[in-house]
Design an enzyme around this catalytic site. Structure first.
Site: not given
Ligand code: NAP
Ligand code: F7E
Length: 321
Positions: A58, A81, A125, A127, A149, A188, A192, A278, A280
């Site tokens: 972890d 992670a 990210s 974000e 986040y 996400f 969804k 959300r 914000a």
């Molecule tokens: P994800 O599907 O939510 O996967 C997150 C991973 O982190 C899972 O394997 C989870 O394990 C692990 N984890 C969470 N807490 C942990 C802990 N305390 N110790 C060890 N492992 C832990 O995320 P993803 O979409 O693959 O994204 C990968 C990375 O890129 C993340 O850091 C995310 O914030 C970043 N990111 C994602 C996006 C995007 O659009 N996908 C964009 C920008 C940045 P479990 O299976 O046990 O929960």
């Molecule tokens: O939301 C809107 C919500 O939760 C996208 C993570 O991978 O990307 C991800 O973060 C947008 C937001 O992703 C719903 O308000 C509307 O504006 O799919 P999301 P996120 O928040 O952009 C960034 C780059 C990361 O780094 C993060 O780890 O969609 N939205 N309606 C909704 N979002 C969700 N989840 N569910 C709804 O029903």
């Protein structure tokens, strides 16, 4: 090469480990023990699971990381992670900070102690931009995160930069904009929507409730983005790179494309529910990946329409099996 991945059970862990195995590397992943012994996104591919080496750990537990670094001695580390769900970060801010900031610090400290000659990728990210000041965001754009986040990712990114500058380590940050795939977590918005559209088509569901449908994101394909991560660690120098498509679409656009692909009229099924709003919001994101294109030779391969269709088609096939 020996490669260590934290967050291997997530969406990106799936795509990255598959790509690295195809490249001929030996891939080692850190997994959290859970009572069901599930491997998250990897569960879609049992064959892949059998080719990977797993270690319980972890990122909030430094001693578990020390043991793993000592055992694996990786040449490359991909630190993915995180508590990655933005919405959840308001209800669990302490966990978000512990995992995303302290977890990154722990990973960096074990890395520095046991494999300082290796290379380290940190998952930052888009974000971090939050309340954007530019129409298109690059590495120099103002960073104004809007969620616990986003704040955690900004702190983790600067911790990585500080370790690079203080200790001369090869540590790179990927400032990745949203990237999606059929392996995306179902909470996400893209997944969804794709899952709901497929379920509605098959008569398994009759409505979909969403939050802010005007939010705009730069959505790319996760398979392309893990390639960028790997390219960052193959570069001559460590650096920080934006990875994005340069196009921005609204949640509404995604809904229309997904339901349209299945010949469904979304207006009959989709409504809004304030519980998904959300405190914000990040209203608009569009990334400029010129630096990654010029310095790494990276470019995306799938269009927005292609991505939506891939996700809906895969969900439909999985449900029909
Ligand atoms: P994800 O599907 O939510 O996967 C997150 C991973 O982190 C899972 O394997 C989870 O394990 C692990 N984890 C969470 N807490 C942990 C802990 N305390 N110790 C060890 N492992 C832990 O995320 P993803 O979409 O693959 O994204 C990968 C990375 O890129 C993340 O850091 C995310 O914030 C970043 N990111 C994602 C996006 C995007 O659009 N996908 C964009 C920008 C940045 P479990 O299976 O046990 O929960
Ligand atoms: O939301 C809107 C919500 O939760 C996208 C993570 O991978 O990307 C991800 O973060 C947008 C937001 O992703 C719903 O308000 C509307 O504006 O799919 P999301 P996120 O928040 O952009 C960034 C780059 C990361 O780094 C993060 O780890 O969609 N939205 N309606 C909704 N979002 C969700 N989840 N569910 C709804 O029903």
């Amino acid at each position: 090469m020996k490669i260590l991945i934290s967050g291997i059970t997530g969406q990106d862990g799936y795509h990255l480990s598959k790509m690295l195995l195809d490249e001929g590397h030996s891939v080692h992943g850190i997994v959290r023990r859970n009572s069901q012994k599930t491997y998250g996104a990897l569960e879609y591919d049992r064959e892949l699971i059998n080719k990977l080496e797993f270690y319980y750990g972890d990122v909030t537990d430094k001693s578990s990381l020390d043991l793993i670094f000592k055992t694996v001695k990786p040449d490359m580390v991909f630190h993915l992670a995180a508590q990655s769900f933005v919405q959840e970060s308001w209800s669990n801010p302490e966990v978000t900070y512990d995992v995303n900031i302290k977890g990154t610090l722990n990973m960096l400290n074990s890395f520095r102690e046991y494999t300082p000659e290796a290379r380290f990728y940190n998952a930052c990210s888009s974000e971090v931009y939050g309340k954007v000041s530019d129409d298109i965001q690059n590495e120099e754009s103002r960073m104004w995160p809007r969620s616990p986040y986003g704040i955690s990712k900004l702190a983790a990114m600067w911790t990585c930069i500080n370790y690079r500058e203080s200790y001369n380590l090869f540590v790179s940050n990927g400032i990745l904009f949203n990237h999606e795939s059929p392996f995306r977590g179902v909470e996400f918005v893209t997944r969804k929507i794709s899952l709901a559209a497929a379920r509605i088509k098959l008569g398994l569901q009759d409505e979909l409730k969403l939050g802010n449908m005007d939010a705009m994101r730069d959505w790319g394909y996760a398979g392309d983005y893990v390639r960028a991560m790997y390219m960052m660690l193959q570069a001559n120098e460590p650096d920080d790179f934006v990875v994005a498509t340069g196009e921005s679409h609204s949640v509404q656009d995604f809904v229309e494309a997904a339901f349209g692909y299945l010949d469904l009229d979304y207006k009959q099924y989709v409504s809004t529910d304030p519980k998904y709003l959300r405190p914000a919001e990040v209203q608009y994101l569009r990334g400029d990946a010129s630096k990654a294109k010029e310095k790494l030779g990276w470019k995306p391969s799938i269009t927005f329409k292609g991505l939506v269709e891939l996700m809906v088609k895969t969900d439909l096939e999985r449900l029909s099996d």
